[in-house]
Motif scaffolding. Structure first.
Motif: not given
Lengths: 348, 348, 348
Positions: A182-187, A189-194
């Motif tokens: 479970f890893g994401f960067a925030r963009d 409002e969106q979550w970008v999957r790492m």
């Protein structure tokens, strides 16, 4: 399976008090053991059951053996010897090599001829299945997975791409190892999957409970040490490291990048925050909430045990104002000090 | 997959400091990046690793770039750009349309020819599988389920009758979506099951972790908004609504009919009671126990962090009498007031 | 499915106020019920919706019926009658006997000809599948498992060796029943697995939620009573006993050998230690931490409800010193007593 007491004594390396040719054929607790039962006396509070037992054989200490009316095997650690004896009475089923016709094995997977791939299981490309491995029904073995000799996947286990399992593993139904964590960067409002490009690597003699999930590493690997035992319904986040011989009970969750030492025991429903360091030999009691690293071995706890709801409601209402309460106590202390001083002055 | 820094800079829309034709081919953390590594500097406490790095390229801010001895890509949000770059180095595998011979697809299901149905998967009547959907091995797609374009079910996913999944979903092994929820009427000692006739409806860009369960609505639907990310081992009860872009960490449970706003983050092992309303932008820390609605954005917490067991036992024993304790403090305050007044009178 | 109000009244054994030939064909909550809807008024706070409802029929009490502008079915327990009516509108699908060609059934398993074994399911040797049992897709039914008449395994259920399921069970996807539980003896650093040779035995009318796990007994059996309802993501340890008609909500974990009485309700995410005795009629609220036996029926609770993090941090910091705090209060009490006595002496 019936075994003579003589054979048990020899294979376990313990002394027998009683006839070598007597047979035991099943396990029982000391409270209900009867003829043919193999039992043990671990908890001395149960010693009163010993006097009248009709068990086929009791495993106990030499001291307790004096009070034992039936055959006995002597050991300073009766529970350990009982566990070993139980494995003699109930040996792991041996594995017959082969692939069930309903299984789907990619031609580029390498399955040792002594391994078994069960019905409706799927083995994907590049997988390497070692000698005498048992893959039960309904399993999914992903691309490039490696499973060491004598490991046993009971049924419906999923090993995701690149996962490595050592030798003699026991993995229970519904377990999912090597899931993309479970890893994401925030963009905005969106979550970008790492992308999670590491692996899950399990040492030798690891046990994974039913429906337990172990994520693969984000970058680098998730590492489960030798002899680690995980119960059911556990979640292990990406890049967690669990030291050798550490055991965790059910419903526990370990957040990403936390490192747990060797020989720890973690009771049920414990939660650990991420990026912590837990020393060797640390023990957490059930439902502990672990938010900081722990550098010293010992027992750690948290949580409020259940009480009648009316009491709980009153106490919780007070907890909400605990800080204020401490201020009131400080004020009282100051007032009393002042009064004592002024009284003192009066007295003087 | 190897990519030139020039291509990365162009595709990511960021400035490059260094040679456009240099290559990177793998990801690494800044602490261990070497030749060919793409890494990033997010946490400024790691800046000391920058001076001596041999990374192929570091993504960092323009300010940090001054201290960087190797090629750099410049961004105010290095982690986000790193996530996007990682997706260029590790693109999602493309989907080859078809149905594996071992899959069982009902003739009345409609599967887009560009979608893949993996081995030992089952697609039931009335299901609608969109373009480029990947259904991995061992999945069960129930009656009348709909899956939007480009969604990916990794393996062993169950979508129960009537479930709708939007586009670009990522659903991990063991997830169960649209299960008939937990609803009963009491009839004396007996429980009479209340049929659960709603659906589970997932928006676009939803991610569902391993062994996570989402119940369908009792009457009306369970709604998971666009961009919602659920980690592993989560339970979502019937008729729950989760707002767009809300993320939940593992082991969390949301009871029936609770409505959670947009852009919330819910850490691991949080529990929410049923029929609550949680505003947009609310953040719960790990293991929070949520028993009331929350109308204001902000960070909320509960629980007692772990401490050495001896301390914990003493403090917990006191907690059981916290209400009583407050009464004692009140009494002390009254007594002191009385004493002060009487002292006052004495003084006067 | 459309049903006349007359038929409903007859089959439910309740009085009808309105035309017997009017039809209802779907369920709706009273807040949104329209023509053709069957609804109910359970919560009297919703009574204002009654005056203007256009529902096809409302199930309510005789007292409320006076204010009802549409046809009504009268009952003192509207929710129970609604649940029963819902089962008439949404009957369980009937089971067509047979074995899907992709299923793998051992020749030594006995499957009743009226039972259904779904696609990609596996039934192992010695299993006994009763009349009208539905085994959905992707299930694994282990060696010597027995399933009673009219039970329904929705999909991807695993029943491990020796498990017994009574009649009319409902088992949801991902459930694992009869897993070899978590028992080890310590041998230095090593853990020696203790074979788990008991079974998991489920009574009649049991429901098991999605991804719930029930371990088999170590020696002796794990016992789930008649009418027990378990929600999703629950873990039941070895040798646990759950009394008849007890219900548990999701994410709860019960440690080994704990015995829970009849008619208990256990809310979500409760944790129970092992070897406890819980009386009949005990209710635990959500996230309760149960560390001791409970001998009296009643409601029990624990945990600290969430609050704004800043408040929580302050209060938790105080909790760490609660014991010390009580000592300070005692000291204050002593000091005041002394002062009062000395004041008293002064006065005297």
């Amino acid at each position: 399976m019936a075994v003579t007491l003589g054979e048990l004594a020899t294979r376990l390396g313990v002394a027998l008090k009683g006839p070598a040719d007597a047979l035991v054929d099943h396990l029982a607790p000391v409270t209900s053991a009867g003829p043919g039962s193999l039992t043990f006396l671990g908890d001395r509070r149960l010693r009163r059951h010993l006097v009248e037992t009709q068990a086929g054989c009791v495993i106990l200490t030499a001291a307790d053996a004096e009070h034992c009316p039936v055959p006995a095997l002597l050991s300073n650690n009766p529970y350990l010897i009982f566990a070993r004896a139980a494995r003699i009475l109930h040996p792991s089923p041996s594995v017959v090599g082969g692939v069930h016709p309903s299984a789907v094995v990619d031609p580029a997977a390498r399955v040792d001829p002594t391994a078994w791939i069960g019905p409706c299981s799927v083995v994907e490309t590049g997988a390497l299945i070692g000698p005498r491995v048992f893959v039960g029904p309904g399993c999914v073995i992903g691309t490039d997975v490696e499973i060491g000799a004598d490991s046993r996947l009971v049924a419906r286990v999923t090993l995701c791409v690149g996962t490595r399992v050592g030798e003699r593993a026991l993995i229970h139904p519904g377990a999912v190892i090597g899931r993309e964590g479970f890893g994401f960067a925030r963009d905005g409002e969106q979550w970008v999957r790492m992308p999670q490009v590491g692996r899950a690597i399990l040492g030798h003699d690891v046990e994974i409970g039913a429906n337990t999930t172990v994520d693969r590493g984000a970058i680098g690997d998730t590492l489960i040490g030798n002899g680690v035992k995980l119960d059911s319904q556990i979640q292990i986040g990406h890049n967690v490291e669990v030291g050798d011989h550490t055991a965790m009970a059910a419903n526990t969750g370990i957040s990403g990048s936390t490192r747990i030492g060797r020989n720890c025991t973690i009771a049920g429903a414990v939660g650990m925050a991420g990026h912590l360091e837990i020393a060797d030999g640390v023990h957490f009691t059930g439902m502990a909430m672990v938010t900081r690293s722990v550098s010293a071995p010992g027992v750690y706890s948290s949580g409020i045990p259940a009480m009648p709801s009316a009491d709980w409601r009153r106490n919780v209402a007070r907890f909400r104002h605990l800080d204020e309460l401490v201020r009131r106590i400080k004020q009282l202390e100051t007032q009393i000090d002042t009064m004592k001083q002024s009284n003192g002055r009066e007295v003087t």
